[in-house]
Design a protein around this motif. Structure first.
Motif: not given
Lengths: 371, 371
Positions: B34-41
């Motif tokens: 999800s976007l959250r994973h992208v944001a985290q990375l």
DNA sequence: TTGTAAGCGTTATCAC
DNA sequence: GTGATAACGCTTACAA
């Protein structure tokens, strides 16, 4: 115990007033209604309303159920499937990839799919790839993004090597998300599959021609960029070898799966070889071939026999009613829907194997003097 | 100022630990991202990640943008369109209703639609109503539930009165939710429309026949439950009156829009009247008529001329190449996509008017000794 | 230019 | 049997 706070809470809600309660007093028949409106009107919680609307197994009293139902009816409430899909991770949609939806071959497959899926409350996205690798991959990605529960490959895969790799990657990713892939064509991808033996269909047709005394038969092939073309061609060459027929590359011409291409291929065969029969890898090409023959003053089937493959609706009504091998397109779609549903239910469906059948009409004659 | 609370907050979050931070340390390439994973990375907030992924106009520094993009790429992130649709209220999907997707007439319209919509990132649901009012209404409801941005009526509306009322209600509701309705057929519904004058097409064909010396012409009509059948029939009757041709109910037979129906209708006309020409309300029926004629030993066009309507692919390849009136199906779909897009953009597109054209082939002869 | 968090309309998990 | 409410994955004020 909770509401001891005054003013703004850390999470942004004012303490004692539910921000979920809208200001508007009467919004009947004015805008889209959500479950909240239904719940309000029925005097129950959203949770309860959801339970009755979604057909949950969670118990709800008959009285409450009726109140909710009538409220939903009064508001003509239609649940938002997108919202539901977001939480259930089931969108109730399926994407199907064809080469060209205006081609009745694919139209019938899609019809079969639709007929099998509609009653189970699945909706169908269709995508025509136009045999363009980029476009097809694009559609697969889009289907994925739209969270389809399954992707159906009704179109044969392409022979482009970079396409193959990209498609493997995309499909693996789709499967990781729980997506189901169903294959209704000659395809590099694995998955629940409806099999139709194209190789054998062509070989059988050649056998049929041999039975009618033909020893020199030409072949009009499909476009090389489609996997199915190769499969059908293989059926021809093995049969030719098996029956010991006249052979050589000049007996084969590419007709690109179109009427005009079939005509051109026929013209080429006419120049290069002396055949008593021609089998075309598709009915469309067979019709083109017949027209070319007729235009060149050679009679069908008296001088040259023509056989097709597919049995599209046109086949029966062409210049000469076409003898062809029936490909059960509608059934392919219909069975595709079945195994798709099974796979979605977590089962591991067996492949379905559909057989072909020669439709004898008037475009093939018996050779009296073989050889 | 916020995190002064200990323990559980009213909104359910533990005070100092963001519940948004998952425990799992390395979940690369394992599940859906999800976007959250992208944001985290990428080391940014979800909002920022969203801004770059959704192509928002909100400013994002080049450096950040690149980091997000590369993170998305590394995770092969594909945004969830359902979630996006839920907040934007735009699903980027369109539903099209046809009578039968395996019918090339509709296949071509759908193809035109698809070609016009694909590049604009819209996906297409297709639904075959089988001319069943219940099924069609069902599909409309389903499209609504799936939050399609537009519904395209490629199929003529049905003449069933209760259907009409129900459809009006449903479409009104759909429009209230901001849905666009596009009409590509003879239909009771209003909306941006691609017009093809079926009435005039038939009348023109009759005029063409008159020009060839025919004074006694029969008509094979479509099924009465379709609005378009009535429209085409009206074209015939007005032309007959206008040109002062032989007239009477025995000059008209119902062919149900099928090959066999056309054949049966032709058989009936053969018994009832003495005509020099027949116009069929569809090519399929015209082909059936030709076959019936040929089977009865009457030559086409020498003894009786046959004219069709639609110019489907088969028309050219039938027993006798069919003279017919071309209905620009693909263009109808293509233009349909254009006005659909305009309407979706909030504009008020003008109706598109497409004209017909006679395709002269070999099924119509000139009458030397007019009746 | 970035981040926080509310909210889209559902379902699902708990508590009661 | 019922109700709060977190969560689904995203966009979008609003703050900073």
């Amino acid at each position: 115990m909770a509401n001891v706070f005054k003013g703004k809470l850390p999470c942004g809600y004012p303490a004692s007033v539910s921000s979920k309660t809208p200001i508007s007093s009467s919004n009947e028949g004015e805008a889209a209604h959500s479950l909240r409106h239904v719940a309000q009107l029925a005097g129950v919680s959203v949770a309860t309303a959801s339970r009755v609307m979604s057909g949950s197994s969670h118990p709800v009293s008959t009285k409450t159920r009726e109140r909710v139902l009538s409220a939903a009816d009064r508001l003509s409430f239609e649940p938002n499937r997108l919202a539901r899909a977001l939480v259930t991770a089931k969108s109730q949609t399926v994407g199907v990839i064809v080469h060209d939806i205006s081609d009745p071959y694919f139209g019938e497959i899609v019809k079969g799919l639709e007929d099998g899926l509609h009653s189970e409350d699945y909706r169908l996205f269709v995508a025509s790839s136009d045999r363009d690798p980029v476009k097809e991959l694009d559609y697969v990605r889009a289907f994925h993004a739209h969270q389809v529960d399954a992707i159906v490959f009704a179109a044969s895969s392409l022979t482009d090597p970079s396409y193959a790799e990209a498609l493997e990657t995309l499909s693996a990713r789709f499967r990781v998300r729980g997506g189901v892939i169903v294959v209704l064509s000659d395809h590099l991808l694995e998955g629940p599959r409806v099999r139709f033996d194209n190789r054998r269909a062509v070989a059988d047709m050649v056998g049929y021609l041999v039975g009618r005394g033909h020893r020199r038969v030409g072949y009009i092939s499909g476009p090389p960029e489609l996997l199915v073309s190769g499969v059908r061609l293989a059926g021809f060459t093995t049969a030719v070898a098996e029956f010991g027929l006249a052979t050589g590359p000049e007996y084969i011409a590419n007709g690109g799966f179109t009427v005009t291409g079939g005509g051109a291929a026929m013209g080429q065969l006419l120049e290069d070889v002396d055949v008593t029969a021609v089998v075309a890898a598709s009915d469309l090409m067979a019709i083109g071939a017949m027209r070319q023959l007729l235009a060149s003053g050679v009679s069908v089937p008296e001088e040259i026999s023509v056989a097709g493959l597919d049995d599209i609706p046109i086949a029966e009504y062409g210049p000469v009613p076409l003898t062809t091998m029936r490909v059960p397109t509608y059934e392919i779609g219909r069975h595709g829907a079945s195994i798709l549903l099974e796979a979605l239910a977590g089962e591991t469906p067996d492949d379905v194997v559909l057989s072909s059948q020669i439709i004898e009409r008037e475009s093939v004659a018996t050779v009296e003097t073989p050889g």
